[in-house]
Scaffold this active site. Structure first.
Site, PDB file in Angstrom:
ATOM      1  N   TYR A 139     -12.500  -1.890  -3.557  1.00 34.90           N
ATOM      2  CA  TYR A 139     -12.998  -2.144  -2.385  1.00 34.90           C
ATOM      3  C   TYR A 139     -14.754  -1.875  -2.188  1.00 34.90           C
ATOM      4  CZ  TYR A 139      -8.433  -2.100  -0.043  1.00 34.90           C
ATOM      5  OH  TYR A 139      -7.181  -2.437   0.554  1.00 34.90           O
ATOM      6  N   ARG A 145      -1.877 -14.134   4.285  1.00 31.19           N
ATOM      7  CA  ARG A 145      -2.647 -13.565   5.067  1.00 31.19           C
ATOM      8  C   ARG A 145      -2.136 -13.874   6.343  1.00 31.19           C
ATOM      9  NH1 ARG A 145      -7.623 -11.557   4.119  1.00 31.19           N
ATOM     10  NH2 ARG A 145      -8.295 -11.658   6.111  1.00 31.19           N
ATOM     11  N   HIS A 167      -2.030  -5.630   1.665  1.00 35.31           N
ATOM     12  CA  HIS A 167      -3.504  -6.165   1.327  1.00 35.31           C
ATOM     13  C   HIS A 167      -3.478  -7.575   0.726  1.00 35.31           C
ATOM     14  CE1 HIS A 167      -7.576  -6.771   0.142  1.00 35.31           C
ATOM     15  NE2 HIS A 167      -7.159  -7.347  -1.094  1.00 35.31           N
ATOM     16  N   ARG A 172       2.536  -6.513   8.771  1.00 37.95           N
ATOM     17  CA  ARG A 172       1.948  -5.359   9.350  1.00 37.95           C
ATOM     18  C   ARG A 172       2.365  -4.884  10.822  1.00 37.95           C
ATOM     19  NH1 ARG A 172      -3.806  -7.830   7.359  1.00 37.95           N
ATOM     20  NH2 ARG A 172      -4.230  -6.453   5.301  1.00 37.95           N
ATOM     21  N   PHE A 225     -15.579   3.413   7.216  1.00 36.70           N
ATOM     22  CA  PHE A 225     -14.229   4.010   6.883  1.00 36.70           C
ATOM     23  C   PHE A 225     -14.050   3.717   5.079  1.00 36.70           C
ATOM     24  CE2 PHE A 225     -14.189  -0.820   7.793  1.00 36.70           C
ATOM     25  CZ  PHE A 225     -13.813  -1.338   6.658  1.00 36.70           C
ATOM     26  N   GLU A 233      -9.981 -10.066  -7.425  1.00 41.57           N
ATOM     27  CA  GLU A 233      -8.866  -8.999  -7.280  1.00 41.57           C
ATOM     28  C   GLU A 233      -7.807  -9.243  -8.359  1.00 41.57           C
ATOM     29  OE1 GLU A 233      -9.459  -8.151  -2.799  1.00 41.57           O
ATOM     30  OE2 GLU A 233      -7.854  -9.014  -3.122  1.00 41.57           O
ATOM     31  N   ASN A 284      -1.986  -0.029   6.959  1.00 39.48           N
ATOM     32  CA  ASN A 284      -1.492  -1.296   7.372  1.00 39.48           C
ATOM     33  C   ASN A 284      -0.557  -2.190   6.355  1.00 39.48           C
ATOM     34  OD1 ASN A 284      -3.411  -2.207   5.593  1.00 39.48           O
ATOM     35  ND2 ASN A 284      -4.581  -3.453   6.733  1.00 39.48           N
ATOM     36  N   THR A 318      -5.355  -7.377  10.655  1.00 43.04           N
ATOM     37  CA  THR A 318      -5.612  -6.305   9.761  1.00 43.04           C
ATOM     38  C   THR A 318      -5.113  -5.002  10.525  1.00 43.04           C
ATOM     39  OG1 THR A 318      -7.647  -7.388   9.054  1.00 43.04           O
ATOM     40  CG2 THR A 318      -7.464  -4.802   8.843  1.00 43.04           C
ATOM     41  N   LYS A 329       0.744  -1.318  -0.046  1.00 41.57           N
ATOM     42  CA  LYS A 329       0.038   0.073  -0.039  1.00 41.57           C
ATOM     43  C   LYS A 329       0.908   1.352  -0.060  1.00 41.57           C
ATOM     44  CE  LYS A 329      -4.006  -2.021   2.326  1.00 41.57           C
ATOM     45  NZ  LYS A 329      -5.014  -1.847   3.395  1.00 41.57           N
TER      46      LYS A 329
HETATM   47  P1  CMP Z   1      -7.364  -4.611   3.522  1.00 35.68           P
HETATM   48  O1  CMP Z   1      -6.815  -6.061   3.722  1.00 35.68           O
HETATM   49  O2  CMP Z   1      -6.815  -3.689   2.662  1.00 35.68           O
HETATM   50  O3  CMP Z   1      -9.066  -4.530   3.376  1.00 35.68           O
HETATM   51  C1  CMP Z   1     -10.050  -3.550   3.764  1.00 35.68           C
HETATM   52  C2  CMP Z   1      -9.131  -2.516   4.219  1.00 35.68           C
HETATM   53  O4  CMP Z   1      -9.978  -1.535   5.099  1.00 35.68           O
HETATM   54  C3  CMP Z   1      -8.194  -3.051   5.554  1.00 35.68           C
HETATM   55  O5  CMP Z   1      -7.194  -3.683   4.786  1.00 35.68           O
HETATM   56  C4  CMP Z   1      -8.001  -2.039   6.221  1.00 35.68           C
HETATM   57  O6  CMP Z   1      -6.915  -1.169   6.032  1.00 35.68           O
HETATM   58  C5  CMP Z   1      -9.324  -1.104   6.140  1.00 35.68           C
HETATM   59  N1  CMP Z   1     -10.081  -1.302   7.299  1.00 35.68           N
HETATM   60  C6  CMP Z   1     -10.657  -2.224   7.968  1.00 35.68           C
HETATM   61  N2  CMP Z   1     -11.233  -1.918   9.057  1.00 35.68           N
HETATM   62  C7  CMP Z   1     -11.082  -0.614   9.123  1.00 35.68           C
HETATM   63  C8  CMP Z   1     -11.452   0.394  10.112  1.00 35.68           C
HETATM   64  N3  CMP Z   1     -12.090  -0.367  11.304  1.00 35.68           N
HETATM   65  N4  CMP Z   1     -11.106   1.483  10.230  1.00 35.68           N
HETATM   66  C9  CMP Z   1     -10.121   1.955   8.954  1.00 35.68           C
HETATM   67  N5  CMP Z   1      -9.813   1.126   7.937  1.00 35.68           N
HETATM   68  C10 CMP Z   1     -10.200   0.009   8.257  1.00 35.68           C
END
Ligand code: CMP
Length: 140
Positions: free
Chosen positions: A51, A87, A117, A104, A59, A128, A114, A93, A11
């Site tokens: 997304y 993962r 992805h 992460r 968010f 994807e 983070n 996450t 990212k």
């Molecule tokens: P990712 O694996 O890219 O998939 C969806 C993304 O949404 C996740 O990583 C986070 O970066 C983001 N995300 C998930 N939950 C939250 C949250 N509660 N607040 C902000 N960002 C979030």
């Protein structure tokens, strides 16, 4: 089991912090095979499409702003149990909850920023991968 493929994204936070090489070293150390890779910048609209499953989340707007804020490094990773293993390699996450040595934990700074992805299942991986690499074959 035969090998499977997953989509991995480094990212904008990790790209701007010069962590592409560090993250690729972890990926290669875990014996994933990198099948495709591209550096690109998402438009806000393309981030929203990627997304879309989160479009009703509070968010969503911040997430898609962030994901279109700078270059990302997108890859197809191949290996046995690649989806689950990537993962696990990323960790939780929320970097604050990600185990020691995970991507992460090492390079993420918040639940939004983070670092990486990964696809969360076979159907998501197919969507994807085709989103970034249209026409790419999932099977070997
Ligand atoms: P990712 O694996 O890219 O998939 C969806 C993304 O949404 C996740 O990583 C986070 O970066 C983001 N995300 C998930 N939950 C939250 C949250 N509660 N607040 C902000 N960002 C979030």
């Amino acid at each position: 089991m035969a090998s499977e493929r997953t989509l991995a994204i480094i990212k904008p936070d990790a790209v701007v912090a010069n962590n592409i090489g560090n993250i690729l070293a972890i990926i290669e150390g875990k014996k994933f095979s990198i099948k495709k890779a591209e550096m690109l910048r998402l438009s806000k609209q393309k981030a929203e499409g990627f997304y879309a499953i989160h479009s009703d989340k509070p968010f969503f707007s911040n997430l898609t702003d962030f994901m279109s804020s700078g270059p990302i490094f997108v890859m197809v990773l191949d290996g046995k149990h690649a989806i689950q293993r990537w993962r696990e390699t990323m960790g939780a996450t929320n970097p604050a909850e990600a185990g020691p040595g995970t991507v992460r934990n090492l390079y993420g700074t918040s639940i939004e920023r983070n670092a990486t992805h990964g696809s969360d299942g076979p159907q998501t991986a197919a969507f994807e991968i085709s989103y970034f690499f249209p026409g790419y074959k999932m099977a070997k």
